[in-house]
Design a protein around this motif. Structure first.
Motif, PDB file in Angstrom:
ATOM      1  N   ASN A  74      31.360  18.267  25.340  1.00  0.00           N
ATOM      2  CA  ASN A  74      31.814  19.107  26.366  1.00  0.00           C
ATOM      3  C   ASN A  74      31.558  20.461  26.355  1.00  0.00           C
ATOM      4  O   ASN A  74      31.309  21.058  27.693  1.00  0.00           O
ATOM      5  N   LYS A  75      32.009  21.114  25.197  1.00  0.00           N
ATOM      6  CA  LYS A  75      31.799  22.505  25.274  1.00  0.00           C
ATOM      7  C   LYS A  75      30.361  23.127  25.418  1.00  0.00           C
ATOM      8  O   LYS A  75      30.223  24.022  26.139  1.00  0.00           O
ATOM      9  N   LEU A  76      29.221  22.293  24.989  1.00  0.00           N
ATOM     10  CA  LEU A  76      28.098  22.482  25.096  1.00  0.00           C
ATOM     11  C   LEU A  76      27.480  22.352  26.603  1.00  0.00           C
ATOM     12  O   LEU A  76      26.147  22.604  26.900  1.00  0.00           O
ATOM     13  N   GLY A  77      28.174  21.518  27.425  1.00  0.00           N
ATOM     14  CA  GLY A  77      27.836  21.371  28.623  1.00  0.00           C
ATOM     15  C   GLY A  77      26.730  20.298  28.720  1.00  0.00           C
ATOM     16  O   GLY A  77      25.910  20.077  29.659  1.00  0.00           O
ATOM     17  N   TYR A  78      26.654  19.401  27.835  1.00  0.00           N
ATOM     18  CA  TYR A  78      25.525  18.082  27.869  1.00  0.00           C
ATOM     19  C   TYR A  78      26.067  17.170  28.813  1.00  0.00           C
ATOM     20  O   TYR A  78      27.254  17.241  29.416  1.00  0.00           O
ATOM     21  N   GLY A  79      25.322  16.332  29.086  1.00  0.00           N
ATOM     22  CA  GLY A  79      25.663  15.144  30.167  1.00  0.00           C
ATOM     23  C   GLY A  79      26.402  13.893  29.378  1.00  0.00           C
ATOM     24  O   GLY A  79      26.545  13.794  28.253  1.00  0.00           O
ATOM     25  N   ASN A  80      26.817  13.375  30.693  1.00  0.00           N
ATOM     26  CA  ASN A  80      27.541  12.005  30.019  1.00  0.00           C
ATOM     27  C   ASN A  80      26.681  10.797  29.602  1.00  0.00           C
ATOM     28  O   ASN A  80      27.258   9.544  29.337  1.00  0.00           O
ATOM     29  N   SER A  81      25.442  11.067  29.844  1.00  0.00           N
ATOM     30  CA  SER A  81      24.244   9.963  29.673  1.00  0.00           C
ATOM     31  C   SER A  81      23.000  10.705  29.286  1.00  0.00           C
ATOM     32  O   SER A  81      22.884  11.753  29.739  1.00  0.00           O
ATOM     33  N   PHE A  82      22.085   9.758  28.770  1.00  0.00           N
ATOM     34  CA  PHE A  82      20.628  10.351  28.586  1.00  0.00           C
ATOM     35  C   PHE A  82      19.645   9.205  28.686  1.00  0.00           C
ATOM     36  O   PHE A  82      20.103   7.886  28.174  1.00  0.00           O
ATOM     37  N   PRO A  83      18.619   9.306  29.003  1.00  0.00           N
ATOM     38  CA  PRO A  83      17.690   8.113  29.060  1.00  0.00           C
ATOM     39  C   PRO A  83      17.112   7.747  27.604  1.00  0.00           C
ATOM     40  O   PRO A  83      16.575   8.471  26.869  1.00  0.00           O
ATOM     41  N   VAL A  84      17.121   6.393  27.393  1.00  0.00           N
ATOM     42  CA  VAL A  84      16.313   5.966  26.217  1.00  0.00           C
ATOM     43  C   VAL A  84      15.504   4.495  26.589  1.00  0.00           C
ATOM     44  O   VAL A  84      15.830   3.990  27.928  1.00  0.00           O
TER      45      VAL A  84
END
Length: 328
Positions: A74-84
């Protein structure tokens, strides 16, 4: 020039999208303390880590702090999903939203039945399942040779025993030499879109692999000096946990192929593949800053072409090839 490296051809998957609105967790009881927005509070995730403490060694269990990992995410601002890319070639969004963290209580107490071992000793590309090992004592009747080196191959997220992550390496070894090859199928523990659940299950799966290898050594079917474990992505950390778990000697070699980065940002050496897990730990970084971990973890770390992008990999394959062999 196109180069195929059996231990380094895999590229990790996915780019992080959208800001995380809030990292949440679903405790095993199915109830939770609600936030103002109706989500489960993040801190409750730690209650899940004691579901089956007998499976994982205490120091490994203590290193499995997904609360801190989700806070860092959360702190790094990453998303709640990513494509695989799954084995069918379909693009799916792997979720780190704990609202998808369902059924894990069922799996958390069933590592023994959800981690399968498949034995191969003859080159046959059509043989994708080999002999499933139900009892280590039966290996001799399947053609196990106590004098041969042992290769243990562990797949990553969304994969199974039938995935290229295992099949290509298995075929390469048996085509070029004589080995006892074990394919580890923990696919039920890392299936679907639930990356958070798969991440949680890494340590139990690794402990199960370590216990299996201890049994082989105890039965004098092999010894640590003959064993080489290879793991891709999440499977690299499973391999490391297996090495930490073995009590009968030290594993000769562990190879980590683009060890997974997501939710392994703040986890310490007890919870990731690390140079203390075997006599030799070699790491191949091919897609760091996406889904691969960039930190130096082994006795020797190779950063192929800088470790981020691989030449002649199509852009689409670069970002979602964690579950497929791209043209690298």
């Amino acid at each position: 020039m196109r180069v195929f490296l059996a231990v380094a051809v895999l590229c990790a998957a996915g780019a992080y999208a959208e800001d995380v609105k809030e990292a949440v967790a679903m405790p095993s009881s199915g109830t939770c303390e609600k936030t103002a927005g109706g989500s489960c509070k993040l801190s409750l995730l730690t209650t899940n880590l004691a579901v089956n403490p007998g499976i994982v060694r205490p120091e490994i269990l203590a290193a499995t702090d997904l609360t801190s990992e989700l806070q860092e995410w959360n702190k790094l601002g990453y998303g709640n999903s990513f494509p695989v890319l799954d084995d069918s070639g379909k693009v799916v969004n792997a979720s780190v939203d704990a609202l998808t963290f369902t059924n894990f209580a069922t799996f958390a107490n069933k590592f023994q039945e959800n981690v399968k071992f498949h034995f191969f000793n003859k080159y046959d590309e059509k043989d994708i399942r080999g002999h499933q090992v139900l009892d280590a004592k039966t290996l001799l009747s399947m053609g196990w040779d106590k004098e041969l080196p042992v290769k243990v191959i562990i797949h990553g997220f969304t994969n199974t025993i039938e995935s290229p992550a295992i099949q290509v390496l298995k075929n390469a070894f048996l085509k070029t030499g004589k080995y006892n090859v074990i394919g580890v199928d923990w696919g039920k523990l890392c299936a679907g879109i639930n990356y958070l659940g798969a991440r949680f299950n890494v340590h139990g799966a690794g402990a199960q692999v370590g216990e299996f290898l201890d049994k082989l050594i105890g039965l004098e079917l092999t010894d640590g000096s003959q064993i080489h474990i290879l793991g891709h992505s999440l499977g690299a950390h499973v391999a490391g946990i297996a090495g930490k778990t073995v009590t009968r000697g030290v594993i000769k070699r562990i190879t980590g192929m683009d060890p997974a980065g997501p939710l392994f940002q703040v986890t310490g050496p007890h919870g990731v593949i690390f140079h203390t897990d075997a006599e030799l730990v070699d790491i191949y970084h091919t897609n760091m800053h996406w889904l691969g971990k960039s930190a130096q973890l082994g006795h020797i770390d190779f950063y192929l072409n800088g470790g981020v992008h691989q030449p002649e990999c199509a852009w689409k394959e670069i970002i979602i090839a964690g579950n497929a062999f791209g043209p690298c």
